[in-house]
Enzyme design. Sequence first.
Site: not given
Ligand code: GLC
Length: 550
Positions: A204, A241
Amino acid sequence: MKVTDTSDLWWKTAVVYNLDVETYLDWNDDGTGDFQGLAHRIDYLAELGVTCLWLAPFYPSPQKDNGYDITDYYGVDPRYGHLGDVVEVFRTAKDRGIRVIVDLVVNHTSDQHPWFKEALKGKDNHFRDYYRWRDTPPANQAENAFPDVEDGTWFLDEKSGQYYRHSFYRHQPDLNTANPEVRDEIAKIIGFWFQLGVDGFRVDAVPYLLDDDTPDDPYDFLRTLRRYVGRRSGTGMLLGEVNLPHDEQYEFFGEEDGDGLTMQFDFVTNQALYLALAREDARPIAESLRSRPVLESSNQWGNFVRNHDELNLNQLSEEDRQFVFEQFAPDESMRLHGRGIRRRLPPLIDGDPRRLEMVYSLMFSLPGAPVLYYGEEIGMGENLDLPDREAVRSPMQWSDQENGGFSGASKRKLVTAVTGGGFGPEYVNVAQQRHAESSLFSFFRALIRTYRNSPEIGWGEFSIVEQPFDAVLAHTMRTETGQLLAVHNLGSEPHTVPVALDDLEPGTRVVDLFHDHILEPDEKGRFDVPLDGYGHRWLRVVHPGDKRLT
Ligand code: GLC
């Protein structure tokens, strides 16, 4: 990294499927999805053909950010079951040939995590340095990830008079990943889940988690993590991500050494896809693909159409974003954080099956590995009555029964509401589509099977094939043993697309993998590809003597 045994690099050709246990299937009818329910749907996933299941956070959490606010990295939210139920899912998946990856959310914890509670006790507390503190916020504060909800990234802890950093909500304090003890904690978490049987992690918010306050190269931490993953699980991977331009993403891959993240989502091409759909013009996608750096051979792109967040359009120009908004989110209530759309794809294109199939055919044909979000395989829509991103997180629609077959609990006890209207379970559900040959589900099965039979997509050398139509994207992927040509029409006008491929031996045929069709290139490798409005074709180049099944 040298590739020695390609079968170890399973992510190069994976078909990933993301779901949240909470909204998938409720086995004990208490209104919340659970691991027992999921265990009973592993055969469904195997039938669909996915090869890797990505589980959204299922750890204990106050659930202020859909579980991305964790209070215990080693546990399971009791509403979903316990560790025994989780292992049951891992084992069943493995038995059906499906790998499992889980979310690794270590940029921040919940403010209810015992580490943060300790840290709040005072400046001398041992856990204080697990988080990032300052006496005064920096002059140029980074923008918060939710700029319309939080007005900054530093929040005052009144008791100590110091500020802690939170890149996301203020209830999600950022971990101090420069602290060697925090790095050890992260390693331990990774080691724990590997030991229980996972095959990797969706990492994440990676850019936020790399520390910018320490003198060492921030990417060193990623390299260290990747090396550790290699030691703990020879075939483990990290899918990151990183919603940044391609050249910046390249650094997160570890550049030409490829020793950083194993995989990354291609957010740039995802955003270009929606611009292309809105304009009925394929050129934004071609441009995005041309700007992709060529990766080291063990790394991979994750392609996707939708995910669990808003459809983020932050990398488009202001003008392009407004254009996509006007087409696909005409009502202000469909937009979020000024940059995104809180809808799924089918309602944006009025559920047009030709366009839906074209979009997914295109996404699966892009060099890389496809990542699906649950419900896409049946064409689920969103529920705009739910707040924020919850709109795209409604329960899976299994049948036209009460609550879409998700749960036997009464409606008011459901963890979140089922979608209504034309995309609700009455019209869109698994039971109705599974046995219908012309359904979207059946199309997905064929698409996934064909992707799995086409290693050129994951491994091949990519190029765009020149042709005269702006609405059309023609691209080819080529390995030493095979070549695939994909042609997609983003527009409603039919076209006969003239293409030419280099180096074709005489007698080479071009076989359509979805429609019973064979094309014969002339001696210069030229042939015409007929395409309907919103049409799509995958064509395999079959050299004389090639014994592969088509
Ligand atoms: C990422 C996740 C999202 C979350 C954020 C904070 O962007 O995809 O859903 O709110 O991280 O953890």
